[in-house]
Design a protein around this motif. Structure first.
Motif, PDB file in Angstrom:
ATOM      1  N   SER A   1      -9.129  -5.305  -6.300  1.00 21.47           N
ATOM      2  CA  SER A   1      -8.740  -4.265  -5.341  1.00 21.47           C
ATOM      3  C   SER A   1      -7.516  -4.768  -4.580  1.00 21.47           C
ATOM      4  O   SER A   1      -7.493  -5.914  -4.123  1.00 21.47           O
ATOM      5  CB  SER A   1      -9.879  -3.966  -4.372  1.00 21.47           C
TER       6      SER A   1
ATOM      7  N   SER B   1       3.716   3.071   0.108  1.00 23.95           N
ATOM      8  CA  SER B   1       4.569   4.248   0.046  1.00 23.95           C
ATOM      9  C   SER B   1       5.336   4.352   1.359  1.00 23.95           C
ATOM     10  O   SER B   1       4.911   3.812   2.387  1.00 23.95           O
ATOM     11  CB  SER B   1       3.752   5.523  -0.202  1.00 23.95           C
TER      12      SER B   1
ATOM     13  N   THR C   1      -2.387   2.431   0.703  1.00 25.60           N
ATOM     14  CA  THR C   1      -3.592   2.984   0.092  1.00 25.60           C
ATOM     15  C   THR C   1      -4.194   1.921  -0.825  1.00 25.60           C
ATOM     16  O   THR C   1      -3.465   1.115  -1.413  1.00 25.60           O
ATOM     17  CB  THR C   1      -3.297   4.258  -0.729  1.00 25.60           C
ATOM     18  N   GLU C   2      -5.509   1.925  -0.930  1.00 24.21           N
ATOM     19  CA  GLU C   2      -6.171   0.904  -1.744  1.00 24.21           C
ATOM     20  C   GLU C   2      -6.324   1.372  -3.179  1.00 24.21           C
ATOM     21  O   GLU C   2      -6.668   2.523  -3.450  1.00 24.21           O
ATOM     22  CB  GLU C   2      -7.547   0.571  -1.167  1.00 24.21           C
ATOM     23  N   ARG C   3      -6.064   0.479  -4.092  1.00 26.73           N
ATOM     24  CA  ARG C   3      -6.248   0.729  -5.514  1.00 26.73           C
ATOM     25  C   ARG C   3      -7.113  -0.369  -6.115  1.00 26.73           C
ATOM     26  O   ARG C   3      -7.232  -1.452  -5.556  1.00 26.73           O
ATOM     27  CB  ARG C   3      -4.896   0.761  -6.245  1.00 26.73           C
TER      28      ARG C   3
ATOM     29  N   LYS D   1       3.183   3.056   4.427  1.00 24.06           N
ATOM     30  CA  LYS D   1       1.796   3.514   4.347  1.00 24.06           C
ATOM     31  C   LYS D   1       1.081   2.764   3.223  1.00 24.06           C
ATOM     32  O   LYS D   1       1.688   2.461   2.197  1.00 24.06           O
ATOM     33  CB  LYS D   1       1.747   5.021   4.094  1.00 24.06           C
TER      34      LYS D   1
ATOM     35  N   PRO E   1      -3.658  -3.357  -2.244  1.00 26.57           N
ATOM     36  CA  PRO E   1      -2.945  -2.260  -1.587  1.00 26.57           C
ATOM     37  C   PRO E   1      -1.738  -1.781  -2.393  1.00 26.57           C
ATOM     38  O   PRO E   1      -1.037  -2.580  -3.019  1.00 26.57           O
ATOM     39  CB  PRO E   1      -2.506  -2.877  -0.260  1.00 26.57           C
TER      40      PRO E   1
END
Length: 216
Positions: free
Chosen positions: A55, A60, A43-45, A41, A57
């Motif tokens: 920015s 997880s 999620t963007e950080r 999975k 990814p």
């Protein structure tokens, strides 16, 4: 007698632990399916590194060791674009492939020269082997002895696109930047490495089906 029995039981368990089959994490395209579902999975950080803002990814999934390796490598990759006295970066990312074999991420950076204020668009990428979560090098995708065949395929693409190569062109430098789509490999040549056409960056796409015979 009891102590001897315990000793032999411990010895058997010890031997079993070393004879346990080792998992092969070598990257391969064998049994690769472009439509396969990834277990990772995303999620963007966003991270601020000095005056740079990137920015990227974060990953997880159920395999903790794999995602740990991926996140560690991604943090290291992003840290290379920390601002310096003369350069700052604004970076965005795009996941170009996410299947059960590999994940690939393409970055677009806006580099700003602190002295002149000039802004330049750059690209870089990182791809991961989902067997172990480690970054893929170009050589990891191919069988031994692939160089000449790959160079030939690259040169053919330059001719096909009508691109003149720079003097002393090196088709496969040691640290060749690339990213993967589900059906292709795209090589990224920075300014002065591939062609002087347009802004100097050159993208050479190679369809995976065209590379059968040298892909692992």
């Amino acid at each position: 007698m009891r102590k001897l029995t315990v000793f032999f039981m411990a010895l058997i368990l010890f031997n079993l632990s070393f004879t346990k089959e080792k998992i092969d994490t070598t990257f391969t395209f064998q049994e690769f399916s472009p439509m396969s579902e990834s277990s990772i999975k995303i999620t963007e950080r966003t991270k601020t590194l000095g005056m740079s803002r990137i920015s990227y990814p974060a990953f997880s999934g159920k395999s903790s060791d794999v995602v740990k390796n991926m996140n560690k490598a991604m943090e290291k990759f992003v840290s290379e674009y920390k601002s310096t006295k003369n350069k700052t970066y604004v970076g965005t990312s795009e996941v170009t492939a996410n299947n059960n074999t590999f994940i690939s991420v393409l970055f677009t950076f806006e580099e700003r020269d602190a002295k002149t204020g000039k802004k330049t668009k750059l690209h870089d990428a990182i791809s991961f082997n989902l067997k172990n979560g480690k970054p893929l090098l170009l050589k990891d995708l191919f069988v031994d002895g692939y160089n000449n065949s790959l160079k030939s395929a690259i040169n053919d693409k330059f001719k096909q696109f009508g691109l003149d190569q720079v003097d002393k062109f090196n088709a496969i430098p040691k640290r060749q930047s690339f990213y993967l789509n589900n059906d292709s490999l795209v090589l990224i040549y920075s300014k002065g490495e591939g062609s002087n056409f347009a802004d100097g960056e050159t993208f050479i796409p190679l369809i995976l089906g065209e590379l059968v015979g040298i892909l692992k």
